[in-house]
Design a protein around this motif. Sequence first.
Motif, PDB file in Angstrom:
ATOM      1  N   ALA A 223       0.853  -1.193   0.000  1.00 13.89           N
ATOM      2  CA  ALA A 223       0.000   0.000   0.000  1.00 13.89           C
ATOM      3  C   ALA A 223       0.885   1.237   0.000  1.00 13.89           C
ATOM      4  N   ASN A 224       0.295   2.362  -0.380  1.00 12.45           N
ATOM      5  CA  ASN A 224       1.004   3.641  -0.360  1.00 12.45           C
ATOM      6  C   ASN A 224       0.834   4.286   1.001  1.00 12.45           C
ATOM      7  N   THR A 225       1.853   4.106   1.847  1.00 13.18           N
ATOM      8  CA  THR A 225       1.844   4.720   3.176  1.00 13.18           C
ATOM      9  C   THR A 225       3.088   5.601   3.289  1.00 13.18           C
ATOM     10  N   TRP A 226       3.513   5.889   4.495  1.00 11.18           N
ATOM     11  CA  TRP A 226       4.713   6.702   4.718  1.00 11.18           C
ATOM     12  C   TRP A 226       5.715   5.835   5.452  1.00 11.18           C
ATOM     13  N   GLN A 227       6.873   5.594   4.830  1.00 12.08           N
ATOM     14  CA  GLN A 227       7.947   4.873   5.508  1.00 12.08           C
ATOM     15  C   GLN A 227       9.016   5.878   5.908  1.00 12.08           C
ATOM     16  N   GLY A 228       9.425   5.820   7.172  1.00 10.34           N
ATOM     17  CA  GLY A 228      10.378   6.788   7.688  1.00 10.34           C
ATOM     18  C   GLY A 228       9.736   7.588   8.799  1.00 10.34           C
TER      19      GLY A 228
ATOM     20  N   LEU B  23       9.941   3.763   0.174  1.00 14.87           N
ATOM     21  CA  LEU B  23      10.068   2.341  -0.146  1.00 14.87           C
ATOM     22  C   LEU B  23       8.926   1.887  -1.057  1.00 14.87           C
ATOM     23  N   ASP B  24       7.812   2.592  -0.991  1.00  7.25           N
ATOM     24  CA  ASP B  24       6.680   2.254  -1.868  1.00  7.25           C
ATOM     25  C   ASP B  24       6.671   3.112  -3.138  1.00  7.25           C
ATOM     26  N   ARG B  25       7.695   3.945  -3.304  1.00  7.99           N
ATOM     27  CA  ARG B  25       7.946   4.728  -4.515  1.00  7.99           C
ATOM     28  C   ARG B  25       7.120   6.002  -4.641  1.00  7.99           C
ATOM     29  N   TYR B  26       6.160   6.217  -3.760  1.00  8.74           N
ATOM     30  CA  TYR B  26       5.325   7.405  -3.914  1.00  8.74           C
ATOM     31  C   TYR B  26       5.354   8.278  -2.663  1.00  8.74           C
ATOM     32  N   GLU B  27       5.620   9.564  -2.896  1.00  6.74           N
ATOM     33  CA  GLU B  27       5.588  10.500  -1.780  1.00  6.74           C
ATOM     34  C   GLU B  27       4.168  11.023  -1.551  1.00  6.74           C
ATOM     35  N   GLY B  28       3.463  11.332  -2.620  1.00  4.47           N
ATOM     36  CA  GLY B  28       2.081  11.799  -2.509  1.00  4.47           C
ATOM     37  C   GLY B  28       1.128  10.672  -2.865  1.00  4.47           C
TER      38      GLY B  28
HETATM   39 CA   LIG Z   1       4.316   6.497   0.091  1.00  9.79          CA
END
Ligand SMILES: [Ca+2]
Length: 288
Positions: A174-179, A188-193
């Motif tokens: 899923a597109n979450t926030w890693q860090g 890690l999921d390639r997407y910032e937004g």
């Molecule tokens: Ca993300």
Amino acid sequence: MAHVGPGSFAMGSNDFYREERPAREVTVEGFWIDRYPVTVAEFRRFVKDTGHLTWSERAPEAVDYPGADPRLLVPGSLVFRKTPGPVDLADYSNWWAWTPGADWRHPEGPQSTVGGRERHPVTHVAFADALAYAEWAGKSLPTEAEWEYAARGGLNRAVFTWGDEFAPKGRMMANTWQGEFPWQNLLLDRYEGTSPVGTYPPNGYGLYDMAGNVWEWTSDWFEAAGAEERSPCCAPAPNQERFPRRVVKGGSHLCAPNYCLRYRPAARQGETIDTSTSHIGFRCVVHQ
Ligand SMILES: [Ca+2]
């Protein structure tokens, strides 16, 4: 759309945030649900057809925001701004910026566009905008129970929509926030937004983006003010609330384990219905 058959499930969780408790047995009727969040392209068709002006494209009424700086009572929306370093996590104004001119066509403000993001979820939609779209489409907004049941994809009591492990065999689901939110995004999921809908694997019911990417409006009122954890990282709530809250589900690309582990089907937040942000969207259902 995908069909979800009737059934019972354990709704909520006792293992994470207070507002999800207690886990309890809930039964839902069968229904159809969109496989993806409503995209920018779909929302654009709705606006072309109806001339709908979203909440964020209209100036707020002074009577609804007593004490507000009149210069801020212009069309706009809340935009996330990554910080240069660690900040006080108790103050969401460190990363949420009221941005005049931000709306679904201009997600980061007047200079930005949705060009190339037609397949991303639409954002900057307040509850009334989601409802208007649903009515135009001959659909409804899901109840919280319907949304959560669908998100679980048949995995009763699992932590995530795909199981209990966040990244099985290292795969991002899923597109979450890693860090470290809100300043260090490891991507890690390639997407910032936001990410194009359907980028990550579907759940057991063939539904995409039921975790992360954008929060999604549901039709349920969020009752108990003060009953939620004080970590409004993902759903800023104005101090002077003149509007009631509805439940949003699913978490977003801003949810990070250090502050908002809410990319889980049981997770929920209350969002005031006048709020639009760069990380809230929706999907629709059809009841039989
Ligand atoms: Ca993300």
